[in-house]
Design an enzyme around this catalytic site. Structure first.
Site, PDB file in Angstrom:
ATOM      1  N   SER A 126       0.831  -1.202   0.000  1.00 60.25           N
ATOM      2  CA  SER A 126       0.000   0.000   0.000  1.00 60.25           C
ATOM      3  C   SER A 126       0.864   1.250   0.000  1.00 60.25           C
ATOM      4  O   SER A 126       1.973   1.260   0.554  1.00 60.25           O
ATOM      5  CB  SER A 126      -0.850  -0.026   1.272  1.00 60.25           C
ATOM      6  N   TYR A 151      -1.961  -0.823  10.992  1.00 53.95           N
ATOM      7  CA  TYR A 151      -2.190  -1.361   9.644  1.00 53.95           C
ATOM      8  C   TYR A 151      -1.003  -1.012   8.741  1.00 53.95           C
ATOM      9  O   TYR A 151      -0.433  -1.880   8.065  1.00 53.95           O
ATOM     10  CB  TYR A 151      -3.494  -0.798   9.054  1.00 53.95           C
ATOM     11  N   LYS A 155       2.123  -3.415   6.792  1.00 57.01           N
ATOM     12  CA  LYS A 155       2.546  -3.400   5.380  1.00 57.01           C
ATOM     13  C   LYS A 155       4.059  -3.173   5.288  1.00 57.01           C
ATOM     14  O   LYS A 155       4.748  -3.789   4.484  1.00 57.01           O
ATOM     15  CB  LYS A 155       1.779  -2.325   4.597  1.00 57.01           C
TER      16      LYS A 155
HETATM   17  C1  UD1 Z   1      -5.900   4.471   3.447  1.00 54.25           C
HETATM   18  C2  UD1 Z   1      -4.494   4.231   2.935  1.00 54.25           C
HETATM   19  C3  UD1 Z   1      -4.499   3.149   1.912  1.00 54.25           C
HETATM   20  C4  UD1 Z   1      -5.147   1.914   2.491  1.00 54.25           C
HETATM   21  C5  UD1 Z   1      -6.570   2.240   2.891  1.00 54.25           C
HETATM   22  C6  UD1 Z   1      -7.219   1.044   3.516  1.00 54.25           C
HETATM   23  C7  UD1 Z   1      -3.102   6.207   2.925  1.00 54.25           C
HETATM   24  C8  UD1 Z   1      -2.689   7.421   2.188  1.00 54.25           C
HETATM   25  N1  UD1 Z   1      -3.985   5.457   2.303  1.00 54.25           N
HETATM   26  O1  UD1 Z   1      -6.632   5.049   2.416  1.00 54.25           O
HETATM   27  O2  UD1 Z   1      -3.187   2.861   1.550  1.00 54.25           O
HETATM   28  O3  UD1 Z   1      -5.143   0.887   1.557  1.00 54.25           O
HETATM   29  O4  UD1 Z   1      -6.536   3.279   3.845  1.00 54.25           O
HETATM   30  O5  UD1 Z   1      -8.528   1.318   3.919  1.00 54.25           O
HETATM   31  O6  UD1 Z   1      -2.660   5.932   4.003  1.00 54.25           O
HETATM   32  N2  UD1 Z   1     -13.032  10.582   3.380  1.00 54.25           N
HETATM   33  C9  UD1 Z   1     -14.043  11.496   3.678  1.00 54.25           C
HETATM   34  N3  UD1 Z   1     -15.222  10.994   4.153  1.00 54.25           N
HETATM   35  C10 UD1 Z   1     -15.469   9.674   4.336  1.00 54.25           C
HETATM   36  C11 UD1 Z   1     -14.424   8.758   4.036  1.00 54.25           C
HETATM   37  C12 UD1 Z   1     -13.218   9.246   3.562  1.00 54.25           C
HETATM   38  O7  UD1 Z   1     -13.882  12.687   3.511  1.00 54.25           O
HETATM   39  O8  UD1 Z   1     -16.554   9.302   4.800  1.00 54.25           O
HETATM   40  C13 UD1 Z   1     -11.763  11.087   2.856  1.00 54.25           C
HETATM   41  C14 UD1 Z   1     -10.560  10.772   3.729  1.00 54.25           C
HETATM   42  O9  UD1 Z   1     -10.363  11.727   4.708  1.00 54.25           O
HETATM   43  C15 UD1 Z   1      -9.456  10.745   2.656  1.00 54.25           C
HETATM   44  C16 UD1 Z   1     -10.157  10.248   1.398  1.00 54.25           C
HETATM   45  O10 UD1 Z   1     -11.542  10.453   1.624  1.00 54.25           O
HETATM   46  O11 UD1 Z   1      -8.991  12.029   2.428  1.00 54.25           O
HETATM   47  C17 UD1 Z   1      -9.926   8.776   1.131  1.00 54.25           C
HETATM   48  O12 UD1 Z   1     -10.185   8.052   2.304  1.00 54.25           O
HETATM   49  P1  UD1 Z   1     -10.277   6.466   2.335  1.00 54.25           P
HETATM   50  O13 UD1 Z   1     -11.148   5.988   1.232  1.00 54.25           O
HETATM   51  O14 UD1 Z   1     -10.637   6.065   3.713  1.00 54.25           O
HETATM   52  O15 UD1 Z   1      -8.820   5.985   1.982  1.00 54.25           O
HETATM   53  P2  UD1 Z   1      -7.391   6.402   2.621  1.00 54.25           P
HETATM   54  O16 UD1 Z   1      -7.541   6.760   4.033  1.00 54.25           O
HETATM   55  O17 UD1 Z   1      -6.772   7.402   1.695  1.00 54.25           O
END
Ligand code: UD1
Length: 338
Positions: A126, A151, A155
């Site tokens: 990841s 987590y 990795k």
């Molecule tokens: C993270 C890890 C990724 C991992 C994944 C597993 C990083 C950069 N990425 O992804 O490698 O495989 O977790 O689950 O560490 N968001 C909102 N509202 C929501 C949900 C998410 O605003 O309800 C935003 C988050 O703040 C983020 C983006 O959407 O900025 C993506 O979030 P998400 O889909 O949870 O993935 P990551 O946290 O980027």
């Protein structure tokens, strides 16, 4: 001669899409999955999509004896290891569970592979290993930062273990995924989160379907173009195809030890608000969302430099963000009908 590939976690989201692509490329597939975070829905989807039913063993990768049995029953040529827990927040509550499951299963699997003289291994890593990188787009040689969560630590540790074993008769590739999203265009495969989704796109599709009342954007005061976080969203089918390309490349390598690492992303960073707009545009839907506080542990921005994977594996993503969001929505509508 057809090659036989063991896919651990093959009943899960990325695993199932990869199994479908492997079958399409004429590989025999054996699936191991303990069904702890999914059910057999995607196994059925694989069957409907490919008209093939791969051998399936509902076992845990920490179970040495059961794994041994699979290797006795099948002449495995290579292993793609997806089986792992991936909820960042949960990992902070249950670090031992995460280390036991993610690191323990890797060690067990590598030991069984050694016993049966299977050398080719692809690992599901990841972009989390980079933490908040100093330079973006991030290249594979960027320094590994302190892990933001247990987590993320699993990795990093797994990558280190793989590095250690590849000095001894093992050939391996680690694929560092950015943010996998979307679903198979046929809507036979997609993501099936348990309970409230942690990830952005399943939360969006569940909100659009009325399962969730509203989406919260976690943080709109970041130093980015619109204040929300930036990620690199990769269509799950493109990601699955990257595994098939990596496997072909790995099997071609004649040396007895080998290690390579590839970023798998689009190379383009999108903000959370841009993803929401793209979803609305692609599906002609208006989403209800609110701007909320930052989520602890989120990095501000990360997206991939994909030069290395495109050069070495001749791989590039085929789907757009809109395609992925359309496919995710088609899948969500289909599962809601059930
Ligand atoms: C993270 C890890 C990724 C991992 C994944 C597993 C990083 C950069 N990425 O992804 O490698 O495989 O977790 O689950 O560490 N968001 C909102 N509202 C929501 C949900 C998410 O605003 O309800 C935003 C988050 O703040 C983020 C983006 O959407 O900025 C993506 O979030 P998400 O889909 O949870 O993935 P990551 O946290 O980027």
């Amino acid at each position: 001669m057809k090659k036989t590939i063991l896919v651990t976690g093959g009943a899960g989201y990325i695993g199932a899409h990869t199994v479908a692509e492997l079958i399409a490329q004429n590989y025999d597939v054996v699936i191991v999955d303990n069904l702890s975070v999914c059910d057999e829905t995607l196994l059925l989807g694989i069957e409907l999509l490919t008209k093939t039913k791969p051998s399936f063993y509902p076992i845990d990768c920490n179970d040495y004896k059961s794994l041994q049995n699979v290797f006795k029953l099948h002449n495995i040529d290579a292993v793609i290891h997806f089986a792992a827990f991936k909820a960042v927040g949960e990992s902070t509550q249950k670090p031992l569970v995460y280390h036991y499951n993610n690191v323990g299963s890797l060690i067990t699997l590598l030991r069984v592979m050694e016993e049966f003289n299977v050398k080719d291994f692809i690992f599901s890593s990841s972009c989390t290993v980079y933490g908040q990188p100093d330079t973006i787009p991030v290249t594979e040689d960027a320094p590994i930062k302190k892990a933001e969560s247990p987590y993320g630590a699993t990795k990093q540790i797994c990558e280190q273990i793989i590095k250690d074993v590849t000095s001894q008769n093992v050939k391996a590739i680690s694929l560092r995924y950015f943010n996998p999203i979307g679903a198979h265009p046929s809507a036979e495969l997609g993501e099936l989160p348990i309970g409230t989704p942690n990830n952005l796109v399943p939360f969006i599709t569940q909100t659009a379907a009325g399962v969730r009342q509203q989406l919260t954007v976690f943080g709109t005061d970041y130093p980015t173009r619109d204040g929300s976080c930036i990620r690199d969203y990769i269509h799950v089918v493109d990601l699955a195809k990257a595994h098939v390309a990596a496997l072909a490349y790995l099997l071609e390598q004649s040396s007895s030890t080998f290690l390579d690492i590839f970023n798998v992303g689009t190379g383009e960073g999108k903000t959370v608000l841009e993803v929401i707009e793209a979803f609305e545009r692609a599906n002609q839907i208006t989403l209800t969302y609110t701007k909320g506080p930052r989520r602890p542990g989120d990095v501000i921005q990360v997206y991939a430099d994909t030069t290395y994977i495109s050069k070495k594996l001749n791989w590039k993503p085929e789907y757009t963000l809109e395609d992925a969001l359309q496919h995710a929505w088609q899948w969500e509508k289909k599962i809601r009908k059930r």
